[in-house]
Design a protein around this motif. Structure first.
Motif, PDB file in Angstrom:
ATOM      1  N   UNK A 157       3.512   3.623  10.172  1.00  0.00           N
ATOM      2  CA  UNK A 157       2.782   3.256   8.968  1.00  0.00           C
ATOM      3  C   UNK A 157       1.299   3.133   9.296  1.00  0.00           C
ATOM      4  N   UNK A 158       0.433   3.479   8.361  1.00  0.00           N
ATOM      5  CA  UNK A 158      -1.005   3.310   8.611  1.00  0.00           C
ATOM      6  C   UNK A 158      -1.398   1.841   8.778  1.00  0.00           C
ATOM      7  N   UNK A 159      -0.471   0.929   8.469  1.00  0.00           N
ATOM      8  CA  UNK A 159      -0.757  -0.496   8.593  1.00  0.00           C
ATOM      9  C   UNK A 159      -0.219  -1.107   9.885  1.00  0.00           C
ATOM     10  N   UNK A 160       0.431  -0.300  10.735  1.00  0.00           N
ATOM     11  CA  UNK A 160       0.995  -0.874  11.944  1.00  0.00           C
ATOM     12  C   UNK A 160      -0.123  -1.477  12.793  1.00  0.00           C
ATOM     13  N   UNK A 161       0.084  -2.671  13.264  1.00  0.00           N
ATOM     14  CA  UNK A 161      -0.942  -3.367  14.025  1.00  0.00           C
ATOM     15  C   UNK A 161      -1.768  -4.318  13.190  1.00  0.00           C
ATOM     16  N   UNK A 162      -1.699  -4.160  11.849  1.00  0.00           N
ATOM     17  CA  UNK A 162      -2.386  -5.110  10.981  1.00  0.00           C
ATOM     18  C   UNK A 162      -1.428  -6.240  10.629  1.00  0.00           C
ATOM     19  N   UNK A 163      -1.895  -7.459  10.731  1.00  0.00           N
ATOM     20  CA  UNK A 163      -1.079  -8.598  10.308  1.00  0.00           C
ATOM     21  C   UNK A 163      -1.874  -9.435   9.328  1.00  0.00           C
ATOM     22  N   UNK A 164      -1.217  -9.805   8.267  1.00  0.00           N
ATOM     23  CA  UNK A 164      -1.867 -10.553   7.205  1.00  0.00           C
ATOM     24  C   UNK A 164      -1.841 -12.039   7.514  1.00  0.00           C
ATOM     25  N   UNK A 173       0.853  -1.191   0.000  1.00  0.00           N
ATOM     26  CA  UNK A 173       0.000   0.000   0.000  1.00  0.00           C
ATOM     27  C   UNK A 173       0.888   1.239   0.000  1.00  0.00           C
ATOM     28  N   UNK A 174       0.349   2.333  -0.484  1.00  0.00           N
ATOM     29  CA  UNK A 174       1.074   3.601  -0.437  1.00  0.00           C
ATOM     30  C   UNK A 174       0.813   4.280   0.905  1.00  0.00           C
ATOM     31  N   UNK A 175       1.865   4.834   1.488  1.00  0.00           N
ATOM     32  CA  UNK A 175       1.768   5.412   2.829  1.00  0.00           C
ATOM     33  C   UNK A 175       0.802   6.584   2.895  1.00  0.00           C
ATOM     34  N   UNK A 176       0.625   7.291   1.795  1.00  0.00           N
ATOM     35  CA  UNK A 176      -0.247   8.468   1.804  1.00  0.00           C
ATOM     36  C   UNK A 176      -1.658   8.158   1.313  1.00  0.00           C
ATOM     37  N   UNK A 177      -1.978   6.876   1.144  1.00  0.00           N
ATOM     38  CA  UNK A 177      -3.298   6.484   0.669  1.00  0.00           C
ATOM     39  C   UNK A 177      -4.204   6.171   1.858  1.00  0.00           C
ATOM     40  N   UNK A 178      -5.112   7.067   2.174  1.00  0.00           N
ATOM     41  CA  UNK A 178      -6.005   6.879   3.322  1.00  0.00           C
ATOM     42  C   UNK A 178      -6.960   5.709   3.120  1.00  0.00           C
ATOM     43  N   UNK A 179      -7.172   5.313   1.877  1.00  0.00           N
ATOM     44  CA  UNK A 179      -8.065   4.177   1.596  1.00  0.00           C
ATOM     45  C   UNK A 179      -7.355   2.840   1.755  1.00  0.00           C
ATOM     46  N   UNK A 180      -6.034   2.874   1.823  1.00  0.00           N
ATOM     47  CA  UNK A 180      -5.215   1.660   1.956  1.00  0.00           C
ATOM     48  C   UNK A 180      -5.535   0.646   0.855  1.00  0.00           C
ATOM     49  N   UNK A 181      -5.493   1.118  -0.368  1.00  0.00           N
ATOM     50  CA  UNK A 181      -5.716   0.236  -1.518  1.00  0.00           C
ATOM     51  C   UNK A 181      -4.461  -0.596  -1.762  1.00  0.00           C
ATOM     52  N   UNK A 182      -4.630  -1.890  -1.901  1.00  0.00           N
ATOM     53  CA  UNK A 182      -3.507  -2.800  -2.127  1.00  0.00           C
ATOM     54  C   UNK A 182      -3.183  -2.828  -3.613  1.00  0.00           C
ATOM     55  N   UNK A 213      11.988   8.198   8.644  1.00  0.00           N
ATOM     56  CA  UNK A 213      11.965   7.048   9.554  1.00  0.00           C
ATOM     57  C   UNK A 213      10.509   6.683   9.820  1.00  0.00           C
ATOM     58  N   UNK A 214      10.138   5.464   9.476  1.00  0.00           N
ATOM     59  CA  UNK A 214       8.764   5.011   9.625  1.00  0.00           C
ATOM     60  C   UNK A 214       8.749   3.716  10.434  1.00  0.00           C
ATOM     61  N   UNK A 215       7.866   3.642  11.423  1.00  0.00           N
ATOM     62  CA  UNK A 215       7.665   2.376  12.125  1.00  0.00           C
ATOM     63  C   UNK A 215       6.759   1.516  11.259  1.00  0.00           C
TER      64      UNK A 215
END
Length: 518
Positions: free
Chosen positions: A447-454, A253-262, A341-343
């Motif tokens: 990252x907007x995905x931190x905490x998400x695990x696939x 996903x793109x870091x600046x994409x609020x929709x989190x499109x894969x 620097x991004x977590x």
């Protein structure tokens, strides 16, 4: 009459005594019967707490990758470690280092055979964490952490533990270190001096090009390395993206994409452009002609008297990186960040220790992980060896050590063994790095995905198939070995046939569900 009453009272008294003794005996038997259902505890003296039952002696095996030529004294270190481990948890640790090039195959073979072992290094980039979870090779650790490793659990932020979760469960014990870092280049100071490199003007890798032709005449080329990173998949933030699961697995996903499109990162303009740059540099002669393995490259870098490497591509620039390079290669370098620097989940779980599903003593293995992450003496033994034999302390107050050259134990991978913030500094210039790193971890953007695990269970067949395709092309992309316009379309076609679109759709489905709970 009076004597009769006295005799009667004596008889009743005797009866009462007999009844009380009988009742007491019955009660005593019931208590003893109840006690047989409880664990046997050690005897205690008044005022002393009752101790837990004595632990049975066990042997624990720990597999990890290493340059074997750097740890010839591993047995001596193991013996010293067991002087700490055995008295505390009645376990004997057996260190099982495996050469980097053979590590993954060794672990895969053990897993396939159902071989019993206890602990193993795992990460998205080595002995793949997500694939191990999908195959059922690692034990879930949540209950074990809570019961046997409270210090370890508390030493790592909850958001970092969350990054390890697959299907809601933790399968890897975090070796806590830097979890947020920029990516960029590490530039040899001699290269800067010789070619008057304006480091401040460099904002992307293309900015090095004016210096490359001159460099080619004076220094060795980039090393073309088997199994090396392509420079794209191991630094998603440089391209404004974040990976989901394994870095090389399709679907970012793109870091600046609020929709989190894969998206398919391999079909992106960013990937194509970077691979074209690699190909351009290869054709210009900036890469070695022959592919080498990691051990060969390491030996060349260490023995190169002129330069460590003019600049590295896609280096994770953690605090203290320059000090580590100086310690390992005796080279002065300047780190140049080219991204924020991004977590990210990938950084948070970049180095872990798992407990094998085949372990016969998972509880004791977790007790050991508690020790290696909280006992500084034990951690530093594993990381640096024996004081006076493998290193000497140069500043006790600041915790600075100096390795003894060719001493027989210099793994240079303390980040692999436990909480790095419990370690010694390897040079005076590194003093304060642990505090800087903790501050960076706590303040960096996430990252907007931190905490998400696939959870890849639903597409595990496609994951295996696409990973096989990637492996066929990884060296080509990493080292610019063929024309991008030729190999990229055929690579994308094979990835799609292997199930790339299905993986992307499953990732999107899970992210959409996860977003509802935020």
């Amino acid at each position: 009459m009076k004597r009769s009453r006295i005799r009667s009272r004596i008889i009743w008294a005797m009866v009462l005594v007999v009844l009380m003794m009988t009742a007491s005996a019955c009660a005593s038997k019931e208590e003893k019967a109840a006690e047989t259902t409880k664990p046997t505890a050690a005897a205690t003296t008044p005022g002393e707490e009752q101790k837990e039952p004595a632990l049975e002696p066990v042997e624990l095996t720990w597999y990890f990758p290493s340059g074997l030529q750097n740890i010839k004294d591993v047995q001596a270190v193991e013996d010293e470690m067991n002087k700490i481990v055995q008295p505390q948890i009645n376990a004997t640790i057996r260190l099982k280092p495996v050469d980097w090039g053979a590590f993954e195959q060794k672990v895969n073979t053990m897993n396939a055979a159902g071989e019993s072992y206890d602990m193993v290094f795992t990460a998205p980039w080595s002995n793949n964490y997500f694939q191990n979870v999908a195959k059922g090779s690692l034990k879930p650790l949540d209950d074990l952490l809570d019961q046997y490793a409270p210090k370890l659990k508390a030493s790592v932020p909850a958001k970092v533990w969350d990054a390890t979760r697959v299907g809601g469960k933790i399968y890897g014990s975090i070796n806590y270190q830097v979890v947020a870092m920029p990516f960029g280049a590490s530039i040899d100071q001699r290269f800067i001096d010789k070619y008057k490199v304006d480091v401040s003007a460099i904002t992307k890798y293309e900015d090095f090009e004016p210096y490359l032709a001159q460099w080619k005449e004076a220094f060795p080329p980039f090393y073309a390395v088997k199994g090396s990173s392509d420079g794209f998949t191991n630094q998603p933030p440089y391209f404004g993206m974040d990976s989901i699961g394994d870095d090389s697995l399709v679907g970012w996903v793109k870091l600046d994409d609020s929709e989190l499109k894969v998206i398919n990162q391999y079909a992106s303009p960013e990937f194509k452009s970077f691979m074209e740059l690699k190909r351009k540099w290869n054709k210009a002669g900036y890469f070695s002609k022959d592919l080498m393995d990691a051990a060969q490259v390491d030996a060349i870098a260490k023995n190169n008297k002129d330069v460590y490497t003019p600049f590295s591509i896609a280096t994770a620039l953690k605090p203290g990186n320059a000090a580590e390079v100086k310690e390992k290669y005796k080279a002065d370098v300047v780190d140049k960040p080219l991204s924020k620097a991004i977590v990210t989940t990938a950084r948070a779980i970049a180095t872990m220790t798992g407990i094998s599903e085949t372990s016969k003593n998972p509880e004791r293995a977790m007790m050991f992980l508690e020790l290696i992450n909280s006992d500084k003496a034990l951690y530093n033994l594993m990381s640096h060896g024996i004081e006076g034999k493998h290193y000497k302390i140069t500043d006790a107050d600041k915790g600075v050590i100096e390795s003894i050259v060719d001493s027989g134990y210099q793994p240079s991978s303390d980040w692999m063994f436990g909480n790095q913030f419990n370690g010694y500094y390897v040079s005076p210039s590194q003093v304060g790095v642990w505090e800087e790193t903790i501050e960076l971890n706590n303040t960096a953007d996430a990252s907007p995905l931190i905490g998400f695990s696939f959870d890849g269970e639903a597409v595990k067949t496609e994951i295996t198939a696409t990973a096989s395709v990637w492996k066929q092309y990884a060296d080509i992309f990493a080292n610019g070995l063929d024309d991008t316009d030729k190999v990229l379309p055929e690579f994308l076609e094979k990835m799609n046939k292997a199930g790339a679109e299905k993986i992307i759709a499953e990732k999107q489905r899970q992210i959409d569900e996860w977003k509802k709970t935020r």
